[in-house]
Write a protein that holds these residues in place. Structure first.
Motif, PDB file in Angstrom:
ATOM      1  N   TYR A  94      12.496 -27.334 -39.433  1.00  0.00           N
ATOM      2  CA  TYR A  94      13.579 -26.362 -39.572  1.00  0.00           C
ATOM      3  C   TYR A  94      13.476 -25.729 -40.948  1.00  0.00           C
ATOM      4  CZ  TYR A  94      16.205 -29.589 -42.581  1.00  0.00           C
ATOM      5  OH  TYR A  94      16.603 -30.405 -43.613  1.00  0.00           O
ATOM      6  N   ASP A  95      14.132 -24.606 -41.135  1.00  0.00           N
ATOM      7  CA  ASP A  95      14.085 -23.877 -42.399  1.00  0.00           C
ATOM      8  C   ASP A  95      15.246 -24.330 -43.287  1.00  0.00           C
ATOM      9  OD1 ASP A  95      13.932 -22.142 -44.505  1.00  0.00           O
ATOM     10  OD2 ASP A  95      14.140 -20.301 -43.317  1.00  0.00           O
ATOM     11  N   ASN A 122      16.176 -23.260 -46.026  1.00  0.00           N
ATOM     12  CA  ASN A 122      16.854 -22.126 -46.649  1.00  0.00           C
ATOM     13  C   ASN A 122      17.851 -21.471 -45.698  1.00  0.00           C
ATOM     14  OD1 ASN A 122      15.563 -22.176 -49.226  1.00  0.00           O
ATOM     15  ND2 ASN A 122      13.724 -21.304 -48.280  1.00  0.00           N
ATOM     16  N   GLN A 136      22.377 -19.836 -46.245  1.00  0.00           N
ATOM     17  CA  GLN A 136      22.371 -20.985 -45.341  1.00  0.00           C
ATOM     18  C   GLN A 136      23.586 -20.955 -44.413  1.00  0.00           C
ATOM     19  OE1 GLN A 136      22.329 -24.371 -48.033  1.00  0.00           O
ATOM     20  NE2 GLN A 136      20.212 -24.852 -47.500  1.00  0.00           N
TER      21      GLN A 136
END
Length: 402
Positions: free
Chosen positions: A47-48, A50, A109
């Protein structure tokens, strides 16, 4: 007593007398985090970071030690991120931290914060619900604001997941907003700040004549590099009234009108504990391995720019913090960059700042040309430079320049 209450009591009495089952309210630990399949508030797989962050806190009670050695009963939050749902009620009991676990987020986020109310182990007679109020954050929906009048409070044994879309960087704070004067006095407050998107610009990006480099960090999206810093230290002002805390532990009437804080602290500690870089040794009564984990020691090298993210969640006093021999450059207040309507830089220099409850400032100390040594950040409210009756303590820490 209203007729509805009387009727309800009569129905319950009849059900008990006849052996009928009384319906039980549903309550459960239930964590919500995109991509998380085992309830530990950590997304499974790639997953990212950021774009997504999850966290799981518990709300309950516990114990900490004051700088003079006094054991202090308190309410608070604990970080149980990484634990599965079946571990929460036991691990979170008596695990309260002061201050609450520091929350560091990034602009852009989506933040999912699950809060589980584990109840009060020392005061099982209390059925207090709890919330998280992200102080200063412009919530899109009041249901996630944590103010009981317009949002949901979490009862014992239950979980609520708050959702935040982080669009504004800055220094915020968080606290429980249920019976706020009591719960905040008892310790349910913590540091929270949001890092700006400007940190993630490609190296070499021109910011109005200032060149961004990889690893550079800023307080805000300033557009000119004026809020860049090298060292970051969050510092939260707080204080305890030991009479109030003892009354709570001993099931006595709470002296709201006579509240008088005698333990002034920075990040949950009085001097000299403020400069211990390690978590303090927990009292035997605590269920947490580190109920006072946050140091206020500031360490930097000559030439560094030091960012102090200072917030005040005290419920009784205004406090002034000052430095000796160091200039403070105030670049933000209330999680907002100090700029005028026309974009003019309105940051200013000072050697002291005064904050009331719920206020925050962002201060940069430029150590270029400063002589190496130990400097002090301390309150000029001189009666608060003590740990109750113990002199030379309280709301003070050290800034060590190497």
């Amino acid at each position: 007593m209203s007729s509805k209450i009387v009727k309800g009591l009569l129905v319950t009495a009849v059900m008990l007398a006849t052996g009928m089952d009384i319906p039980q309210a549903d309550a459960a630990v239930f964590v919500q985090c995109p991509g998380d399949t085992n309830g530990d508030a950590i997304p499974d797989g790639a997953y990212d970071p950021n774009a997504l962050q999850c966290m799981h806190l518990t709300a309950g009670d516990g114990f900490i030690s004051m700088a003079d050695g006094k054991l202090q009963y308190m309410f608070g939050f604990a970080d149980v991120t990484g634990l599965t749902e079946d571990q929460i009620m036991t691990t979170g009991t008596l695990a309260a931290n002061f201050p609450a676990p520091t929350i560091v987020l990034k602009q852009g986020q989506e933040f999912y914060l699950s809060l589980t109310n584990v109840g009060m182990a020392i005061r099982p007679d209390l059925f207090d619900p709890h919330t998280v109020h992200f102080h200063g954050f412009p919530n899109a929906s009041s249901v996630f604001d944590g103010v009981p009048d317009a949002s949901i409070s979490i009862n014992g044994g239950s979980t609520l997941t708050y959702y935040y879309n982080l669009v504004e960087p800055g220094t915020y704070m968080y606290h429980c907003h249920v019976e706020a004067t009591e719960h905040m006095q008892m310790g349910m407050l913590g540091n929270l700040y949001v890092l700006p998107a400007q940190n993630n610009l490609p190296a070499g990006t021109d910011l109005n004549g200032f060149t961004h480099q990889a690893g550079y960090q800023y307080v805000y999206n300033d557009g000119d590099g004026s809020t860049r810093y090298d060292v970051e230290v969050p510092i939260q002002i707080g204080s305890f009234d030991p009479v109030f805390h003892d009354a709570s532990m001993n099931v006595q009437p709470l002296p709201f009108a006579e509240m008088k804080d005698r333990y002034p602290m920075l990040n949950g500690r009085g001097y000299p504990d403020t400069v211990d870089p390690l978590p303090l040794t927990p009292p035997a009564e605590s269920g947490s391995p580190a109920p006072q984990p946050v140091s206020s020691l500031v360490s930097a090298n000559v030439g560094d720019k030091v960012l102090l993210r200072i917030s005040n969640l005290n419920v009784t006093n205004f406090y002034t913090l000052a430095t000796n021999g160091l200039k403070m450059h105030v670049v933000g207040t209330g999680a907002r960059l100090l700029r005028g309507p026309d974009g003019k830089d309105t940051a200013y220099d000072t050697n002291s700042i005064t904050l009331g409850g719920g206020e925050s400032v962002d201060v940069i100390i430029d150590t270029a040309g400063v002589s190496p040594g130990t400097y002090f950040l301390y309150t000029t409210n001189l009666n608060f430079l003590s740990n109750d009756g113990e002199d030379f303590g309280g709301m003070m820490t050290e800034i060590r320049i190497n």
